[in-house]
Design a protein around this motif. Structure first.
Motif, PDB file in Angstrom:
ATOM      1  N   ILE A 268       0.834  -1.198   0.000  1.00 39.34           N
ATOM      2  CA  ILE A 268       0.000   0.000   0.000  1.00 39.34           C
ATOM      3  C   ILE A 268       0.871   1.251   0.000  1.00 39.34           C
ATOM      4  CG2 ILE A 268      -1.574   1.346   1.432  1.00 39.34           C
ATOM      5  CD1 ILE A 268      -2.909  -1.291   2.196  1.00 39.34           C
ATOM      6  N   ASP A 269       1.889   1.235   0.841  1.00 41.47           N
ATOM      7  CA  ASP A 269       2.766   2.386   0.920  1.00 41.47           C
ATOM      8  C   ASP A 269       3.465   2.632  -0.408  1.00 41.47           C
ATOM      9  OD1 ASP A 269       3.701   4.255   3.092  1.00 41.47           O
ATOM     10  OD2 ASP A 269       5.605   3.691   2.168  1.00 41.47           O
ATOM     11  N   ARG A 270       3.897   1.547  -1.024  1.00 39.86           N
ATOM     12  CA  ARG A 270       4.605   1.661  -2.295  1.00 39.86           C
ATOM     13  C   ARG A 270       3.681   2.222  -3.370  1.00 39.86           C
ATOM     14  NH1 ARG A 270       7.888  -3.392  -3.245  1.00 39.86           N
ATOM     15  NH2 ARG A 270       9.611  -2.283  -2.269  1.00 39.86           N
ATOM     16  N   ALA A 271       2.439   1.764  -3.375  1.00 41.62           N
ATOM     17  CA  ALA A 271       1.473   2.266  -4.356  1.00 41.62           C
ATOM     18  C   ALA A 271       1.295   3.772  -4.193  1.00 41.62           C
ATOM     19  CB  ALA A 271       0.144   1.542  -4.195  1.00 41.62           C
ATOM     20  N   ASN A 273       3.417   5.806  -2.910  1.00 42.14           N
ATOM     21  CA  ASN A 273       4.672   6.396  -3.330  1.00 42.14           C
ATOM     22  C   ASN A 273       4.720   6.588  -4.848  1.00 42.14           C
ATOM     23  OD1 ASN A 273       7.318   7.214  -3.063  1.00 42.14           O
ATOM     24  ND2 ASN A 273       7.774   5.599  -1.587  1.00 42.14           N
ATOM     25  N   TYR A 274       4.327   5.543  -5.556  1.00 42.30           N
ATOM     26  CA  TYR A 274       4.323   5.612  -7.022  1.00 42.30           C
ATOM     27  C   TYR A 274       3.359   6.681  -7.508  1.00 42.30           C
ATOM     28  CZ  TYR A 274       7.087   1.332  -7.400  1.00 42.30           C
ATOM     29  OH  TYR A 274       8.071   0.410  -7.319  1.00 42.30           O
ATOM     30  N   LEU A 275       2.211   6.741  -6.852  1.00 42.54           N
ATOM     31  CA  LEU A 275       1.206   7.727  -7.246  1.00 42.54           C
ATOM     32  C   LEU A 275       1.781   9.129  -7.137  1.00 42.54           C
ATOM     33  CD1 LEU A 275      -1.926   8.048  -7.880  1.00 42.54           C
ATOM     34  CD2 LEU A 275      -2.100   8.660  -5.477  1.00 42.54           C
ATOM     35  N   VAL A 280       4.164  14.065  -9.696  1.00 38.51           N
ATOM     36  CA  VAL A 280       5.291  14.984  -9.883  1.00 38.51           C
ATOM     37  C   VAL A 280       5.850  14.843 -11.297  1.00 38.51           C
ATOM     38  CG1 VAL A 280       7.615  15.534  -9.121  1.00 38.51           C
ATOM     39  CG2 VAL A 280       5.852  15.039  -7.448  1.00 38.51           C
ATOM     40  N   GLY A 281       5.919  13.605 -11.778  1.00 41.16           N
ATOM     41  CA  GLY A 281       6.394  13.362 -13.138  1.00 41.16           C
ATOM     42  C   GLY A 281       5.538  14.090 -14.162  1.00 41.16           C
ATOM     43  N   LEU A 282       4.235  14.016 -13.971  1.00 38.98           N
ATOM     44  CA  LEU A 282       3.313  14.723 -14.858  1.00 38.98           C
ATOM     45  C   LEU A 282       3.632  16.213 -14.880  1.00 38.98           C
ATOM     46  CD1 LEU A 282      -0.375  13.536 -14.410  1.00 38.98           C
ATOM     47  CD2 LEU A 282       1.090  13.419 -16.420  1.00 38.98           C
ATOM     48  N   LEU A 283       3.880  16.732 -13.696  1.00 39.78           N
ATOM     49  CA  LEU A 283       4.160  18.157 -13.548  1.00 39.78           C
ATOM     50  C   LEU A 283       5.403  18.535 -14.351  1.00 39.78           C
ATOM     51  CD1 LEU A 283       2.545  19.954 -11.636  1.00 39.78           C
ATOM     52  CD2 LEU A 283       4.416  19.801 -10.022  1.00 39.78           C
TER      53      LEU A 283
ATOM     54  N   ALA B  16      -1.843  17.307  -1.236  1.00 41.27           N
ATOM     55  CA  ALA B  16      -2.037  17.678   0.170  1.00 41.27           C
ATOM     56  C   ALA B  16      -3.267  16.983   0.730  1.00 41.27           C
ATOM     57  CB  ALA B  16      -2.175  19.191   0.292  1.00 41.27           C
ATOM     58  N   ALA B  17      -4.324  16.895  -0.088  1.00 43.62           N
ATOM     59  CA  ALA B  17      -5.554  16.252   0.371  1.00 43.62           C
ATOM     60  C   ALA B  17      -5.316  14.766   0.613  1.00 43.62           C
ATOM     61  CB  ALA B  17      -6.669  16.462  -0.647  1.00 43.62           C
ATOM     62  N   LEU B  18      -4.530  14.161  -0.260  1.00 44.64           N
ATOM     63  CA  LEU B  18      -4.205  12.737  -0.083  1.00 44.64           C
ATOM     64  C   LEU B  18      -3.410  12.511   1.208  1.00 44.64           C
ATOM     65  CD1 LEU B  18      -3.162  11.429  -3.616  1.00 44.64           C
ATOM     66  CD2 LEU B  18      -4.996  10.552  -2.192  1.00 44.64           C
ATOM     67  N   MET B  19      -2.449  13.400   1.450  1.00 45.92           N
ATOM     68  CA  MET B  19      -1.621  13.289   2.646  1.00 45.92           C
ATOM     69  C   MET B  19      -2.459  13.446   3.906  1.00 45.92           C
ATOM     70  SD  MET B  19       1.410  12.640   2.210  1.00 45.92           S
ATOM     71  CE  MET B  19       2.335  12.227   0.805  1.00 45.92           C
TER      72      MET B  19
END
Lengths: 415, 387, 261
Positions: A268-271, A273-275, A280-283, B16-19
């Motif tokens: 879950i944490d990794r998912a 993280n990827y998200l 950021v990549g999109l940005l 921020a909302a996700l966090m």
């Protein structure tokens, strides 16, 4: 026009507006920094968690009697475990392997009692780095050898049963046939992991004494806890062991199966993280796209001219794509420059959160690591590189096609 | 340019909302799942959880707490044995009042299978996940519960599994069996008194410590503990993740800030040629500076509008339609006592919306200072030839 | 957990602590003192020896939280078999416990289930009394786990008595640090047993009284256990009736019989 020529022109084009190129490359570089931060803290934390949970008894890979993982009772026996261990150790991926008996037991002293888990170990084989309980000893020692009368118990259990070093601990368990049997040991050591649940329930006993009590044969155990050099190889080692071991009547599991909760947490944490990295990549991709589009628009005239002079639209497209890639490469280079010191610092020293969180970390730091550190796996580095490459390519496609579509004559007329 | 900044703002708001959502869920799972924000016990109970160490006059205590704005749920505990399908396991019996429990914790929402306790079904019990596995229980199966009742007699009764819980915590997963409180009282022959009162405060304005003190004043003879005191390891894990998430957020904000800075720098430098011409026409430097500042400000405002228009609805959507990571975690999981929710909710707080916009504006306005100053002070000719 | 266990065997144990196994002990490595102690304990064992028995016992338990009275019927065969069934109160009537060797089952008529004693229940209370299930299970191992010696021989409170001190063997899995048993010198009837923890502080006292003729022998009909920590609490066992040498076949101690009313 040859490809090298196109590359050369693309490079010249980028040099024409150095500031813009540099600014865009810096945004890529920052993306790399960010990506490394996310990935490296993940790589470090996950490895740390997996390794420390592996030292709680089951290892990275576990060979256990069939059905033991679902219902871990002492009636399920792994026959000839010692021989199996020798076979396991011949694999070079395996750092070490430990034969253990593990099951439920009732512990008593005087009129007090408490339920818990008994782990039978070979004291002479066990090493602190592969055994959380030995690592957490606060008083005394592990029983001297596999026959000795010693017992290593948790601090919380010592408190609840009112036990001190040298005191008697009585345990009752069900033997190989399911009958109740009792044994006696004297407390030789006390450990404290900081997790009350563990400190009040786990007891380490010499394996041979436990074998006799349970009616196990000399080589029998509950499981073999296999520790490997690199936790990522768990699946591979499991496959290898399945292929190479001859006997039947056991199951081979990885930490992801024996510690399903931890595996779930990491997944879950990794998912997440990827998200985050994807966003950021999109940005960053949008930034590159923005820059390239701006520069393509400015050069409409130029493209018309070049095509009028015989450059094909495909070559123009390639040229813009190469520009995009070059920005990406430059970004990677700058990224490496700014990330390296950060990474070196974080991999070595890290950020210690213990002061923000609480003072009592010295004792309970085994299970919750208060230091954020970095570690980067080869595949993560490749992933980041590939990510940057793909993103810059994708960001280049639209401006490149736009450039390639410029009609040669019309644009010249526009001068 | 506006688009890129708007996009950046949008992503920051979503991030921020996700966090916020992640932190909130974790913290909530630590309290709302089982423990409640506060717990009240008879003074010696936590050291030695004896069946007879009870809070007496519980109705009066519950009423007093409720009159002061606290939601309170009574709980009864006992140890025993559950047997089914020819095997038996030690259990922790938990008697609760589902109507009151609902106001304090959300355990009723965390069922893997079947249904939560209901007053209409006195024989129905809800069991922990691992317990169900150990005894091979599925919804509808019979379960014999054996214990020593309050009068020293042998309590034993047949029940039916009404529901199986998702992962809550180690103790409940392995040994929890939930009963209706009146069923528990009848089985265990405990006509009155309770072992624990779990409390939730609907009021977030006071600190945990203030509330703890206030509750202590309401029940001076009982022991009051808040969840941080009850679960110090969990509290530490949450603190730890809060700090690392905060760090991630700061890094992400600064990354977005740098991207914005890049954009603004580029935007002004692209047009420095144009500003040179304007300057050549006799416009004073401060006017050029203001022009750029106002232009940029308008850009940022537009970008913010785009960011808000896209970010808020998206985050709000994920507030009710969480990202479902169930596929990644094969089973429901818990770590260090915190149940892990594979559903990831956004949480749109004022902070999650305002912070990104403020960051965007501050960064944008700071980032034009250098190029705008340069544009304003440049000699016209130089500017025209500036590349 | 309060599971009903081997009652009579347990009772006999509490009264004399030692049973048949003393006779089969090897004396080869023991001291003279120990030899004498074991010999006397063997005689006591002879006094109590019975191949089989049937009895009715009432148990009264007084704790800070409840008082309860339970009447039970018991059957025993040799050392290995025993069956106990509750007669009253009505609520628990028919609840039965079977001890067959090392294995202990409890039958619950209310839910019609039989449960086997597990390690988790060992230290639980037996029937809501001051005994644990562990006490019952360990009873038959007493001779293996302790080394007896005669601690005192002479007059005490106007009676001629023998005092035996039982020290656990170094590796014996027993919770007590020492057990001291006092018996009447001429009849070997038990008077009191004292249980000490590892630090040799007294944990509980068992006293025997009401010496009566029953089943053709003189026995103490009343036994009272007082935990040292709670001096106002006690568990009392009162023999209403006992018959020795009754004919009970081995098949009587089966799971089928356990469920029969």
């Amino acid at each position: 026009m040859g490809f090298m020529r196109i590359v050369f022109i693309a490079w010249r084009n980028l040099l024409r507006n150095r500031r813009r190129t540099l600014i865009t490359a810096f945004s890529v570089a920052f993306g790399v920094l960010l990506s490394v931060t996310f990935t490296a803290s993940g790589d470090y934390t996950y490895t740390n968690m997996i390794n420390s949970s592996a030292t709680m008894g089951f290892g990275h890979v576990t060979i256990a009697a069939k059905g033991y993982n679902d219902t871990p009772t002492l009636t399920r026996r792994l026959v000839a475990a010692e021989e199996l261990r020798r076979q396991v150790l011949s694999n070079h991926e395996v750092e070490n392997a430990y034969v253990r008996i593990a099951g439920q037991a009732m512990f008593a002293a005087g009129v007090k009692s408490i339920g818990g888990q008994v782990i039978g170990v070979h004291p002479l084989q066990e090493r602190p780095e592969h055994n959380l309980f030995i690592r957490s000893i606060i008083q005394g020692i592990l029983p001297a050898d596999s026959e000795s009368t010693g017992a290593l118990i948790g601090a919380k259990m010592a408190e609840k049963l009112n036990l001190r070093l040298g005191k008697k601990l009585i345990y009752t368990l069900t033997d190989r046939k399911g009958d109740l049997v009792s044994g006696m040991s004297r407390v030789s050591g006390i450990f404290q992991t900081g997790e009350d649940m563990v400190d009040s329930s786990v007891v380490l006993l010499p394996i041979n004494r436990l074998r006799r009590l349970l009616g196990y044969d000399a080589g029998d155990a509950s499981l073999i806890s296999v520790l490997i050099w690199d936790q990522r190889g768990a699946d591979l080692v499991r496959q290898k062991l399945i292929g190479s071991l001859q006997q039947t009547g056991y199951e081979i599991l990885t930490w992801a199966e024996t510690q399903a909760d931890l595996a779930g947490l990491i997944a879950i944490d990794r998912a997440g993280n990827y998200l985050m990295q994807f966003l950021v990549g999109l940005l960053i991709a949008a930034g590159i796209l923005n820059t390239l589009l701006m520069s393509v628009m400015e050069r409409t005239r130029e493209f018309g001219m070049m095509m009028a002079l015989g450059m094909s639209p495909v070559q123009v497209v390639i040229m813009v794509m190469v520009e995009s890639l070059m920005i990406g490469l430059l970004g990677l280079f700058l990224g490496a420059v700014i990330t390296t010191p950060w990474y070196i610092y974080m991999a070595g020293t890290g950020i210690d959160f213990s002061s923000q969180i609480g003072q009592d970390y010295s004792t309970s730091g085994v299970l919750v690591d208060p230091v954020m550190k970095f570690r980067l796996f080869k595949e993560s580095v490749i992933g980041i590189l590939a990510g940057v490459f793909i993103l810059t390519l994708l960001a280049g496609i639209f401006p490149a096609i736009k450039a390639g579509r410029v009609p040669p004559l019309a644009s010249i007329r526009g001068i | 340019m506006i688009g890129a900044m708007g996009f950046a703002g949008f992503i920051m708001i979503f991030y921020a909302a996700l966090m916020e959502g992640l932190l909130h869920t974790t913290e909530q799972n630590a309290t709302v799942m089982e423990s409640g924000q506060f717990q009240v016990h008879a003074p010696e109970y936590r050291d030695d959880p004896d069946l007879y160490t009870m809070i007496t006059q519980e109705v009066e205590v519950l009423n007093r707490l409720q009159a002061n704005g606290y939601q309170a749920a009574p709980r009864l505990f006992g140890v025993g044995l559950a047997a089914a399908h020819a095997s038996s396991v030690g259990i922790m019996l938990r008697g609760i009042d589902p109507d009151r429990e609902r106001l304090v914790t959300e355990i009723h929402r965390h069922l893997l299978a079947g249904k939560w306790l209901n007053g209409d079904d006195p024989e129905g019990v809800v069991v922990g996940r691992r317990l169900a596995k150990a005894l091979g229980l599925v919804v509808g199966d019979e379960l014999v519960v054996v214990s020593q009742a309050g009068d020293g007699s042998m309590a034993n009764e047949l029940y039916r599994v009404r529901g199986v819980l998702k992962s809550i915590n180690e103790s409940i997963d392995r040994s929890g069996v939930f009963f209706l409180d009146e069923v528990f009282r009848k089985l265990m022959v405990l006509p009155d008194g309770v072992h624990e009162i779990a409390i939730r405060s609907p009021d977030d304005t006071y600190s945990l410590a203030d509330h703890t003190q206030q509750i202590q004043n309401l029940v001076p003879d009982l022991e009051v503990k808040n969840w941080r005191e009850l679960q110090p390891v969990v509290a530490r894990v949450i603190d730890m993740s809060r700090y690392s998430l905060l760090l991630m957020l700061v890094i992400t904000y600064s990354a977005v800030g740098i991207l914005t800075l890049n954009g603004m720098l580029m935007g002004v430098f692209e047009r420095i040629h144009e500003f040179g011409v304007v300057k050549a026409l006799g416009v004073p430097p401060w006017q050029i500076f203001s022009l750029i500042a106002i232009e940029s400000f308008l850009q940022v405002v537009f970008a913010s509008i785009i960011a808000l228009a896209a970010g808020i609805p998206l985050s709000l959507y994920f507030e009710t339609h969480p990202l479902d990571l169930t596929g990644l975690a094969s089973s429901s999981a818990s770590i260090a006592g915190i149940a892990l929710d594979p559903l990831w909710y956004c949480r749109v707080s004022v902070k999650a919306v305002v912070d990104p916009i403020v960051v965007l504006m501050v960064v944008a306005m700071l980032s034009i200072i250098y190029p705008a100053t340069k544009a304003a002070l440049l000699k016209p000719l130089a500017a025209i030839h500036h590349r | 957990m309060n599971l009903k266990l081997n009652h009579v065997a347990f009772l006999l144990f509490l009264m004399v602590v030692l049973s048949l196994t003393w006779a089969s002990m090897s004396f080869a490595t023991t001291t003279d003192d120990e030899v004498r102690a074991r010999l006397i304990l063997d005689l006591i064992d002879d006094l109590w020896r019975a191949d089989s028995s049937e009895s009715t016992v009432t148990m009264r338990v007084v704790t800070a939280n409840y008082r309860r009275t339970v009447t039970m019927q018991n059957w025993t065969l040799g050392k290995n078999y025993s069956l106990v069934r509750i007669v009253s109160p009505q609520k628990e009537k028919g609840t039965a416990t079977l001890k067959s060797g090392n294995v202990i089952y409890t039958y619950l008529p209310k839910t019609d289930r039989t449960i086997r004693l597990t390690s988790g229940m060992m230290m639980g209370s037996w029937m809501g009394s001051h005994f644990t299930n562990d006490d019952l299970v360990k009873e038959s191992r007493m001779a293996d786990d302790y080394i007896p010696r005669l601690g005192f021989e002479g007059d005490r409170e106007g009676r001629s008595i023998l005092e035996f001190i039982l020290e656990p063997k170094p590796e014996a899995p027993v919770v007590w640090g020492r057990v001291v048993i006092t018996v009447l010198a001429e009849s070997y009837l038990p008077l009191v047993s004292l249980y000490y923890d590892e630090d040799l502080s007294l944990v509980r006292t068992v006293t025997f009284s009401d010496f009566v003729e029953m089943g053709g022998r003189t026995l103490p009909a009343r036994l009272r256990v007082v935990p040292t920590e709670e001096p106002d609490e006690y568990t009392e066992l009162i023999y209403e009736d006992i018959r020795f040498g009754v004919l009970v076949p081995e098949s009587f101690f089966s799971l089928q019989q356990l469920r029969r009313q």
